[in-house]
Design a protein around this motif. Structure first.
Motif, PDB file in Angstrom:
ATOM      1  N   ALA A 184      -6.771  27.180  49.599  1.00  0.00           N
ATOM      2  CA  ALA A 184      -6.154  26.547  48.437  1.00  0.00           C
ATOM      3  C   ALA A 184      -5.660  27.573  47.428  1.00  0.00           C
ATOM      4  N   HIS A 185      -6.328  28.740  47.380  1.00  0.00           N
ATOM      5  CA  HIS A 185      -5.958  29.787  46.414  1.00  0.00           C
ATOM      6  C   HIS A 185      -6.489  31.122  46.932  1.00  0.00           C
ATOM      7  N   PRO A 186      -5.784  32.225  46.669  1.00  0.00           N
ATOM      8  CA  PRO A 186      -6.318  33.533  47.077  1.00  0.00           C
ATOM      9  C   PRO A 186      -7.671  33.848  46.452  1.00  0.00           C
ATOM     10  N   ASP A 187      -7.929  33.289  45.261  1.00  0.00           N
ATOM     11  CA  ASP A 187      -9.209  33.475  44.590  1.00  0.00           C
ATOM     12  C   ASP A 187     -10.011  32.179  44.703  1.00  0.00           C
ATOM     13  N   PRO A 188     -11.054  32.133  45.513  1.00  0.00           N
ATOM     14  CA  PRO A 188     -11.790  30.877  45.708  1.00  0.00           C
ATOM     15  C   PRO A 188     -12.466  30.345  44.458  1.00  0.00           C
ATOM     16  N   LYS A 189     -12.553  31.148  43.407  1.00  0.00           N
ATOM     17  CA  LYS A 189     -13.183  30.689  42.165  1.00  0.00           C
ATOM     18  C   LYS A 189     -12.218  29.876  41.299  1.00  0.00           C
ATOM     19  N   VAL A 190     -10.921  29.941  41.596  1.00  0.00           N
ATOM     20  CA  VAL A 190      -9.927  29.210  40.812  1.00  0.00           C
ATOM     21  C   VAL A 190     -10.028  27.721  41.131  1.00  0.00           C
ATOM     22  N   PRO A 191      -9.954  26.841  40.134  1.00  0.00           N
ATOM     23  CA  PRO A 191     -10.194  25.408  40.353  1.00  0.00           C
ATOM     24  C   PRO A 191      -9.205  24.758  41.319  1.00  0.00           C
ATOM     25  N   PHE A 192      -9.756  23.912  42.180  1.00  0.00           N
ATOM     26  CA  PHE A 192      -8.955  23.039  43.029  1.00  0.00           C
ATOM     27  C   PHE A 192      -8.418  21.910  42.159  1.00  0.00           C
ATOM     28  N   GLN A 193      -7.126  21.541  42.342  1.00  0.00           N
ATOM     29  CA  GLN A 193      -6.514  20.580  41.428  1.00  0.00           C
ATOM     30  C   GLN A 193      -5.861  19.383  42.106  1.00  0.00           C
ATOM     31  N   GLY A 194      -6.012  19.244  43.412  1.00  0.00           N
ATOM     32  CA  GLY A 194      -5.476  18.047  44.050  1.00  0.00           C
ATOM     33  C   GLY A 194      -4.928  18.327  45.435  1.00  0.00           C
ATOM     34  N   TYR A 195      -4.668  17.241  46.163  1.00  0.00           N
ATOM     35  CA  TYR A 195      -4.112  17.377  47.502  1.00  0.00           C
ATOM     36  C   TYR A 195      -3.382  16.095  47.882  1.00  0.00           C
ATOM     37  N   ALA A 196      -2.593  16.186  48.954  1.00  0.00           N
ATOM     38  CA  ALA A 196      -1.909  15.014  49.503  1.00  0.00           C
ATOM     39  C   ALA A 196      -1.795  15.171  51.010  1.00  0.00           C
ATOM     40  N   LEU A 197      -2.042  14.076  51.722  1.00  0.00           N
ATOM     41  CA  LEU A 197      -1.843  14.028  53.168  1.00  0.00           C
ATOM     42  C   LEU A 197      -0.402  13.634  53.455  1.00  0.00           C
ATOM     43  N   TYR A 198       0.276  14.414  54.310  1.00  0.00           N
ATOM     44  CA  TYR A 198       1.607  14.032  54.771  1.00  0.00           C
ATOM     45  C   TYR A 198       1.750  14.430  56.232  1.00  0.00           C
ATOM     46  N   GLY A 246       6.969  27.663  31.303  1.00  0.00           N
ATOM     47  CA  GLY A 246       7.195  27.636  29.859  1.00  0.00           C
ATOM     48  C   GLY A 246       6.363  26.601  29.118  1.00  0.00           C
ATOM     49  N   LEU A 247       5.591  25.804  29.838  1.00  0.00           N
ATOM     50  CA  LEU A 247       4.774  24.779  29.197  1.00  0.00           C
ATOM     51  C   LEU A 247       3.612  25.397  28.412  1.00  0.00           C
ATOM     52  N   GLU A 248       3.269  24.761  27.316  1.00  0.00           N
ATOM     53  CA  GLU A 248       2.050  25.129  26.591  1.00  0.00           C
ATOM     54  C   GLU A 248       0.846  24.568  27.350  1.00  0.00           C
ATOM     55  N   HIS A 249      -0.194  25.353  27.488  1.00  0.00           N
ATOM     56  CA  HIS A 249      -1.424  25.006  28.200  1.00  0.00           C
ATOM     57  C   HIS A 249      -1.213  25.094  29.716  1.00  0.00           C
ATOM     58  N   ARG A 250      -0.254  24.429  30.278  1.00  0.00           N
ATOM     59  CA  ARG A 250       0.147  24.453  31.701  1.00  0.00           C
ATOM     60  C   ARG A 250      -1.047  24.468  32.662  1.00  0.00           C
ATOM     61  N   GLU A 251      -1.656  23.315  32.792  1.00  0.00           N
ATOM     62  CA  GLU A 251      -2.738  23.184  33.756  1.00  0.00           C
ATOM     63  C   GLU A 251      -2.246  22.388  34.960  1.00  0.00           C
ATOM     64  N   PRO A 252      -2.307  22.967  36.174  1.00  0.00           N
ATOM     65  CA  PRO A 252      -1.900  22.210  37.360  1.00  0.00           C
ATOM     66  C   PRO A 252      -2.809  21.000  37.536  1.00  0.00           C
ATOM     67  N   GLU A 253      -2.218  19.846  37.787  1.00  0.00           N
ATOM     68  CA  GLU A 253      -3.007  18.610  37.923  1.00  0.00           C
ATOM     69  C   GLU A 253      -2.285  17.649  38.858  1.00  0.00           C
ATOM     70  N   GLY A 254      -2.707  17.574  40.094  1.00  0.00           N
ATOM     71  CA  GLY A 254      -2.217  16.544  40.992  1.00  0.00           C
ATOM     72  C   GLY A 254      -1.031  16.950  41.838  1.00  0.00           C
ATOM     73  N   LEU A 255      -0.985  16.366  43.034  1.00  0.00           N
ATOM     74  CA  LEU A 255       0.045  16.672  44.020  1.00  0.00           C
ATOM     75  C   LEU A 255       0.376  15.371  44.750  1.00  0.00           C
ATOM     76  N   ALA A 256       1.645  15.144  45.062  1.00  0.00           N
ATOM     77  CA  ALA A 256       2.040  13.955  45.821  1.00  0.00           C
ATOM     78  C   ALA A 256       3.253  14.281  46.672  1.00  0.00           C
ATOM     79  N   VAL A 257       3.417  13.540  47.764  1.00  0.00           N
ATOM     80  CA  VAL A 257       4.542  13.725  48.670  1.00  0.00           C
ATOM     81  C   VAL A 257       5.295  12.411  48.790  1.00  0.00           C
ATOM     82  N   ARG A 258       6.618  12.516  48.747  1.00  0.00           N
ATOM     83  CA  ARG A 258       7.488  11.388  49.083  1.00  0.00           C
ATOM     84  C   ARG A 258       8.208  11.750  50.375  1.00  0.00           C
TER      85      ARG A 258
END
Length: 289
Positions: A184-198, A246-258
């Protein structure tokens, strides 16, 4: 089912800095209902983190809120899914349920009802992986499958995938796949933030909000998207994304596939000050690259 989305293509803005969610908290996950043109977004309520209280928002594709409902004691909202009803009725919404320490220990499905409040007494909770914790669902309408991310008895995160019809019938004995969560990330300590099955892929998101010491805005963040092959567990691709830098705070949250003829992956980001968060969605569209 070999269709795979290229995570290396640039991201484009789709919704920007929307303040239309019912709660002032960040989005946690989201999913599309393309039959009716709806977007569903989950949030932890402003005072319900420990209890696992969630708010489910129904939006149109401009990000305007059409209604909301509350889910008491369901979980953290790490992922969700939409299952279309074969009879043509309103879709089933899949979420985690049966919260313990703020995270759902099972999964459930229900119909959206604006203004309603759901509790464990109002839904049928499923525990498809005995002895597991932190169960979080995702649905792929194209393959007719459902995935559940869970933690095994040793606390290790894994994915298990079933045929959706079998899962609905509570036949959990023959999953399509059961693989470890990796890459999910090169650094395993970085928070997981979501997934999607496609189809045959599990798409993952990981990253932290901006922090001037550990994740400075000038670096454009540490968010990564990745893809696992559910047939082998192999990490197929892992890419850093600077979408929304460029977002303030910019926290990744959620993933979806169409899906469809032009499958696209959408990445969610929270921005804005504490207590007044906004949300943005960015899209990776290989056909437009």
């Amino acid at each position: 089912m070999e269709t795979r989305i290229d995570l290396a293509v640039p991201s484009a803005g789709w919704l920007s800095r929307k303040a239309t969610l019912k709660e002032p908290t960040v989005l946690q996950s989201f999913a599309f209902d393309d039959v009716r043109g709806h977007l569903y977004v989950l949030q932890v309520t402003a005072h319900g983190h420990a209890a696992g209280d969630l708010c489910l928002n129904r939006l149109d594709h401009r990000g305007e809120r059409l209604g909301h409902m509350y889910l008491k004691g369901f979980g953290h909202g790490v992922s969700m899914g939409v299952q279309h009803d074969a009879s043509g009725g309103s879709p089933w919404i899949w979420t985690e349920a049966d919260a313990k320490n703020g995270y759902g220990q099972g999964v459930t499905r229900f119909h959206f009802a604006a203004g309603a409040v759901r509790t464990a007494a109002n839904v049928k909770v499923r525990h498809p992986v005995p002895g597991s914790a932190n169960n979080q669902p995702s649905v792929c309408p194209e393959s007719g499958r459902i995935a559940v991310r869970y933690r095994d008895k040793a606390g290790r995160p894994r994915y298990r995938v079933w045929d959706l019809d079998a899962f609905v019938a509570r036949d959990y004995a023959n999953p399509v796949a059961d693989i470890a969560q990796t890459g999910a990330h090169p650094d395993p300590k970085v928070p997981f933030q979501g997934y999607a099955l496609y189809r045959d892929g599990i798409y993952q998101l990981a990253g932290s909000p901006y922090d001037e010491r550990t994740n400075p805005r000038a670096s454009r963040g540490n968010a990564y998207v990745s893809c696992l092959d559910i047939r082998t567990g192999e990490l197929l691709q892992q890419e850093r994304t600077v979408a929304g830098y460029g977002l303030e705070h910019r926290e990744p949250e959620g993933l979806a596939v169409r899906g469809g003829t032009d499958p696209r992956i959408y990445i969610g980001f929270a921005s804005g000050p504490l207590g007044a968060r906004r949300f943005s969605l960015y899209v990776k569209d290989a056909a437009a690259a």
